[in-house]
Write a protein that holds these residues in place. Structure first.
Motif, mmCIF file in Angstrom:
data_model
loop_
_atom_site.group_PDB
_atom_site.id
_atom_site.type_symbol
_atom_site.label_atom_id
_atom_site.label_comp_id
_atom_site.label_asym_id
_atom_site.label_seq_id
_atom_site.Cartn_x
_atom_site.Cartn_y
_atom_site.Cartn_z
ATOM 1 N N ASN A 1 0.840 -1.190 0.000
ATOM 2 C CA ASN A 1 0.000 0.000 0.000
ATOM 3 C C ASN A 1 0.883 1.250 0.000
ATOM 4 O OD1 ASN A 1 -2.264 1.625 0.091
ATOM 5 N ND2 ASN A 1 -2.438 1.523 2.317
ATOM 6 N N ILE A 2 1.566 1.459 -1.122
ATOM 7 C CA ILE A 2 2.459 2.610 -1.285
ATOM 8 C C ILE A 2 1.913 3.450 -2.426
ATOM 9 C CG2 ILE A 2 4.817 3.371 -1.772
ATOM 10 C CD1 ILE A 2 5.816 0.681 -0.757
ATOM 11 N N THR A 3 1.311 4.581 -2.107
ATOM 12 C CA THR A 3 0.675 5.425 -3.113
ATOM 13 C C THR A 3 1.672 6.434 -3.674
ATOM 14 O OG1 THR A 3 -1.453 5.193 -1.982
ATOM 15 C CG2 THR A 3 -1.228 7.012 -3.549
ATOM 16 N N TRP B 1 5.700 9.876 -12.343
ATOM 17 C CA TRP B 1 6.921 9.089 -12.573
ATOM 18 C C TRP B 1 8.177 9.804 -12.081
ATOM 19 C CZ3 TRP B 1 7.241 4.202 -13.083
ATOM 20 C CH2 TRP B 1 8.385 3.591 -13.590
ATOM 21 N N ASN B 2 8.125 11.104 -12.010
ATOM 22 C CA ASN B 2 9.259 11.882 -11.520
ATOM 23 C C ASN B 2 8.887 12.662 -10.253
ATOM 24 O OD1 ASN B 2 11.210 11.397 -13.805
ATOM 25 N ND2 ASN B 2 9.503 12.287 -14.938
ATOM 26 N N LYS C 1 11.393 9.214 -3.404
ATOM 27 C CA LYS C 1 11.696 8.786 -2.027
ATOM 28 C C LYS C 1 11.913 7.278 -1.974
ATOM 29 C CE LYS C 1 9.007 12.087 0.761
ATOM 30 N NZ LYS C 1 7.780 12.165 1.601
ATOM 31 N N LEU C 2 11.017 6.552 -2.642
ATOM 32 C CA LEU C 2 11.088 5.092 -2.633
ATOM 33 C C LEU C 2 12.340 4.611 -3.359
ATOM 34 C CD1 LEU C 2 9.303 2.797 -1.535
ATOM 35 C CD2 LEU C 2 8.292 2.611 -3.810
ATOM 36 N N PHE D 1 15.282 2.343 -1.703
ATOM 37 C CA PHE D 1 15.630 1.020 -2.234
ATOM 38 C C PHE D 1 17.069 0.988 -2.755
ATOM 39 C CE2 PHE D 1 11.106 -0.644 -3.399
ATOM 40 C CZ PHE D 1 10.778 -0.645 -2.050
ATOM 41 N N SER D 2 17.540 2.103 -3.299
ATOM 42 C CA SER D 2 18.875 2.119 -3.912
ATOM 43 C C SER D 2 19.985 1.932 -2.886
ATOM 44 C CB SER D 2 19.088 3.416 -4.694
ATOM 45 O OG SER D 2 19.123 4.516 -3.816
#
Length: 367
Positions: free
Chosen positions: A21-23, A36-37, A43-44, A48-49
């Motif tokens: 549930n990540i909007t 998309w940008n 943030k995500l 993750f990186s």
């Protein structure tokens, strides 16, 4: 996923995937470029990186920890050639749910994912809208204006629902792709495979235009059990529709059961029956382990039942070996057992009994 994927969910909300549930935004209110940008997806990506865990991704992590294969792993393996240091400029993997329109009311589903569930949900006070149909994309043409260029260059489009084969926007999108000669991507479906024609559309004729179509047929059992779990299913219709795609070399067909309390014990029987009827080749089986609602999760079985099911599966493994079935199938079935035994959630067993009795009475059925 944040570097390649766009999932259009309930009421147009764009999510990181169909599980967490990540909007990230709303396709009805924002441009694709803005999402998309945007701030949320960046943030995500940053998180993750550097290998940082996001607690909203716990479902995949928990599934992996207890022996299951997650969407996270599946997507990483499928798109392992993607360089996140030089990612695509737009999504290349779409998961589009145009609405909740569906012609089934499956036991483990709900009104948010099935318009046919509305009347039952209303009687139970569980409807999530005052109307049966909940649209996720407000205007198809506007959606194409925003996402069309990316869709034409995508590598995969995944259709689920609702039920895509009774959703008009799904057919409109196929026609748009064909008109623009964008037919090389993989079309992938999670479908109850109950209809092959809708209004003036013939899905087989449209599929013939595409290089690759993969059908994940969502049945959870055959005969009476299958019809009980996936209410409004006809096993005979399903068998008939399967025969109609014989000879279409661009289409691959797999059985894709959702593994729940209702069907785990009978899962080997489903596999054997589908082989017997030549619906699938030995490797065409795709298991999806249900996690929510908790009271349908296979971890809720009492310990004695878990032991019984494990023994049944051991006998099934001997049958697989005797019939020279590839070991990958055994691994899929064993994933279910490992997951079942991974945690004791038997506190939800009484809730399962209660929910089953409520629906049985409402639908004049008996498990």
């Amino acid at each position: 996923m944040p570097w390649i994927h766009l999932h259009v969910s309930n009421q147009g909300y764009v999510k990181a995937c169909c599980v967490a549930n990540i909007t990230l935004g709303n396709i009805n209110q924002q441009s694709l470029d803005n999402i998309w940008n945007g701030v949320e997806i960046e943030k995500l990506r940053r998180k993750f990186s550097i290998g940082e865990f996001d607690k909203r991704c716990a479902q995949c992590i928990n599934l992996e920890a207890t022996g299951g294969t997650s969407i996270r792993q599946e997507t990483f393996n499928k798109f392992s050639d993607i360089d996140v240091l030089n990612p695509p400029k737009a999504p290349i993997y779409f998961d589009i749910r145009f609405s909740n329109v569906c012609n089934f009311r499956c036991r483990t589903c709900w009104h948010g994912a099935s318009s046919k569930w509305f009347n039952d949900a209303k009687k139970l006070g569980r409807n999530v809208s005052s109307k049966s149909i909940i649209k996720n994309v407000d205007d198809f043409n506007e959606f194409i204006d925003k996402t069309g260029a990316a869709l034409l260059n995508s590598k995969e489009i995944y259709f689920a629902g609702g039920e895509p084969l009774v959703t008009e926007e799904h057919y409109q999108l196929l026609e748009y792709l064909i008109q623009n000669k964008a037919t090389k991507m993989l079309l992938r479906y999670n479908t109850n495979f109950s209809v092959l024609t809708f209004k003036n559309y013939d899905v087989l004729e449209l599929w013939k235009k595409f290089e690759r179509v993969e059908i994940l047929a969502s049945i959870d059992g055959y005969g009476a059990l299958g019809e009980y779990i996936r209410k409004d299913m006809s096993w005979e219709t399903f068998k008939s529709n399967r025969l109609k795609i014989n000879g279409l070399s661009n289409i691959t067909f797999k059985i894709a059961p959702t593994i729940s309390v209702y069907n785990l014990y009978h899962l080997p029987d489903l596999y054997k029956k589908c082989l017997e009827l030549k619906m699938i080749s030995p490797l065409d089986f795709y298991i999806n382990i249900l996690e929510r609602p908790n009271h349908f999760n296979i971890q809720i079985f009492p310990q004695a039942t878990k032991i019984k099911i494990s023994r049944e599966f051991e006998a099934f493994y001997s049958w697989l070996e005797e019939n020279h079935i590839p070991t990958q199938i055994k691994y899929q079935f064993q994933e279910c057992i490992d997951y079942m035994n991974g945690e004791d959630q038997s506190k939800y067993w009484s809730k399962f009994i209660q929910e089953t009795e409520i629906l049985d009475e409402l639908r004049d059925e008996k498990l």
